[in-house]
Design a protein around this motif. Sequence first.
Motif, PDB file in Angstrom:
ATOM      1  N   SER A 194       0.829  -1.200   0.000  1.00 57.96           N
ATOM      2  CA  SER A 194       0.000   0.000   0.000  1.00 57.96           C
ATOM      3  C   SER A 194       0.863   1.250   0.000  1.00 57.96           C
ATOM      4  O   SER A 194       2.038   1.219   0.385  1.00 57.96           O
ATOM      5  CB  SER A 194      -0.950   0.010   1.201  1.00 57.96           C
ATOM      6  N   VAL A 195       0.277   2.344  -0.468  1.00 61.22           N
ATOM      7  CA  VAL A 195       0.889   3.665  -0.430  1.00 61.22           C
ATOM      8  C   VAL A 195      -0.189   4.659  -0.029  1.00 61.22           C
ATOM      9  O   VAL A 195      -1.384   4.353  -0.058  1.00 61.22           O
ATOM     10  CB  VAL A 195       1.499   4.075  -1.790  1.00 61.22           C
ATOM     11  N   GLU A 196       0.244   5.843   0.328  1.00 59.98           N
ATOM     12  CA  GLU A 196      -0.695   6.877   0.776  1.00 59.98           C
ATOM     13  C   GLU A 196      -0.743   8.010  -0.233  1.00 59.98           C
ATOM     14  O   GLU A 196       0.294   8.458  -0.732  1.00 59.98           O
ATOM     15  CB  GLU A 196      -0.249   7.415   2.139  1.00 59.98           C
ATOM     16  N   LEU A 197      -1.951   8.474  -0.543  1.00 64.08           N
ATOM     17  CA  LEU A 197      -2.103   9.615  -1.436  1.00 64.08           C
ATOM     18  C   LEU A 197      -1.547  10.883  -0.787  1.00 64.08           C
ATOM     19  O   LEU A 197      -1.675  11.068   0.426  1.00 64.08           O
ATOM     20  CB  LEU A 197      -3.578   9.845  -1.774  1.00 64.08           C
ATOM     21  N   GLN A 241      -1.477  14.925   0.137  1.00 63.10           N
ATOM     22  CA  GLN A 241      -2.502  15.922   0.437  1.00 63.10           C
ATOM     23  C   GLN A 241      -2.424  17.024  -0.617  1.00 63.10           C
ATOM     24  O   GLN A 241      -1.344  17.550  -0.889  1.00 63.10           O
ATOM     25  CB  GLN A 241      -2.263  16.530   1.819  1.00 63.10           C
ATOM     26  N   LEU A 298      -9.183   1.673  -2.264  1.00 60.10           N
ATOM     27  CA  LEU A 298      -8.847   3.026  -1.833  1.00 60.10           C
ATOM     28  C   LEU A 298      -9.771   3.403  -0.685  1.00 60.10           C
ATOM     29  O   LEU A 298     -10.997   3.286  -0.815  1.00 60.10           O
ATOM     30  CB  LEU A 298      -9.014   4.024  -2.990  1.00 60.10           C
ATOM     31  N   GLU A 299      -9.191   3.804   0.430  1.00 53.43           N
ATOM     32  CA  GLU A 299      -9.999   4.227   1.572  1.00 53.43           C
ATOM     33  C   GLU A 299     -11.009   5.282   1.139  1.00 53.43           C
ATOM     34  O   GLU A 299     -10.686   6.198   0.401  1.00 53.43           O
ATOM     35  CB  GLU A 299      -9.087   4.809   2.665  1.00 53.43           C
ATOM     36  N   GLY A 324      -4.404  11.711   1.682  1.00 54.31           N
ATOM     37  CA  GLY A 324      -4.003  10.902   2.812  1.00 54.31           C
ATOM     38  C   GLY A 324      -4.622   9.521   2.854  1.00 54.31           C
ATOM     39  O   GLY A 324      -4.256   8.711   3.710  1.00 54.31           O
ATOM     40  N   GLN A 325      -5.534   9.226   1.922  1.00 52.50           N
ATOM     41  CA  GLN A 325      -6.128   7.889   1.890  1.00 52.50           C
ATOM     42  C   GLN A 325      -5.084   6.858   1.458  1.00 52.50           C
ATOM     43  O   GLN A 325      -4.196   7.152   0.646  1.00 52.50           O
ATOM     44  CB  GLN A 325      -7.318   7.850   0.920  1.00 52.50           C
ATOM     45  N   ARG A 326      -5.226   5.637   1.946  1.00 52.28           N
ATOM     46  CA  ARG A 326      -4.298   4.573   1.572  1.00 52.28           C
ATOM     47  C   ARG A 326      -4.845   3.773   0.403  1.00 52.28           C
ATOM     48  O   ARG A 326      -6.041   3.457   0.349  1.00 52.28           O
ATOM     49  CB  ARG A 326      -4.001   3.645   2.748  1.00 52.28           C
ATOM     50  N   THR A 345      -4.347   0.158  -1.446  1.00 53.25           N
ATOM     51  CA  THR A 345      -3.794  -1.171  -1.194  1.00 53.25           C
ATOM     52  C   THR A 345      -4.074  -2.057  -2.396  1.00 53.25           C
ATOM     53  O   THR A 345      -5.205  -2.121  -2.884  1.00 53.25           O
ATOM     54  CB  THR A 345      -4.411  -1.790   0.068  1.00 53.25           C
TER      55      THR A 345
END
Length: 258
Positions: free
Chosen positions: A197-200, A202, A217-218, A236-238, A240
């Motif tokens: 996973s990675v984080e978007l 901001q 995507l969260e 900031g959503q992850r 996966t």
Amino acid sequence: MKTSTAKPRRELIDVRFADERAKTRIGWLDSKHSFSFGRHWDPRNTHHGLLLVNNDDVVTPGFGFETHPHQDMEIVTWVLRGSLVHQDSTGHSGVIYPGLAQRMSAGTGILHSEKNDSWRLEGDRHSDPVHFVQMWVVPDTDGITPGYEQLEIDDELLRGGLVTVASGRKQHDGASAIRIKNRHAALHVARLQPGESVELPQAPYLHFFVARGDVTLEQAGGLSQGDAVRLTATGGQRITAVTAAEVLVWEMHATIVG
């Protein structure tokens, strides 16, 4: 085109599924358009942030886009499979392939062609289609000198995480593979194995595109190849990966207005 850096007032997560895209299908081309393009005009779907075009193209061998003009546009091409031959009026030519970042600045005007015929430069004819995503963002200054830049970044992608492929942002000076002529925009790419996973980032405007594979995507749920999410005033959503996947993320700190 006029742009604005005013902050959007409300958070929005807008999921656009692959089947909702406009399509252009002719004998040698299967193209899917995330935004209005060519004869597919929808005044409600002209851009997101600074991104005007996100075309998902498959071109059969021996064919492609003949020489045509562009002006005042930053054009980034990302190949997913196969190879694409670029030639332009500034004298640049070469073969674009997966893991090679490429940018063309149209500026005051440029002519170029893109074809699936790399054997003209490399030898044996092949029978493989080329699959690529072409993205256009507006520059922050019109009338610049046309230019071209490319760099192979396969090694960086193999290390994991979001890799900054193209950017005009000061924060990415020296850190992005190639530079674009807009100080408010950056393109990041990640290749993910199942479970990674990675984080978007901001940003006031984000455009998230699943180039291949399946991810979650969260706040958006499950997404598959060709799906996209337009995020406003959030991040900031992850992300996966469910299967091996490749995702493209535009981070934009301004938007087109008017």
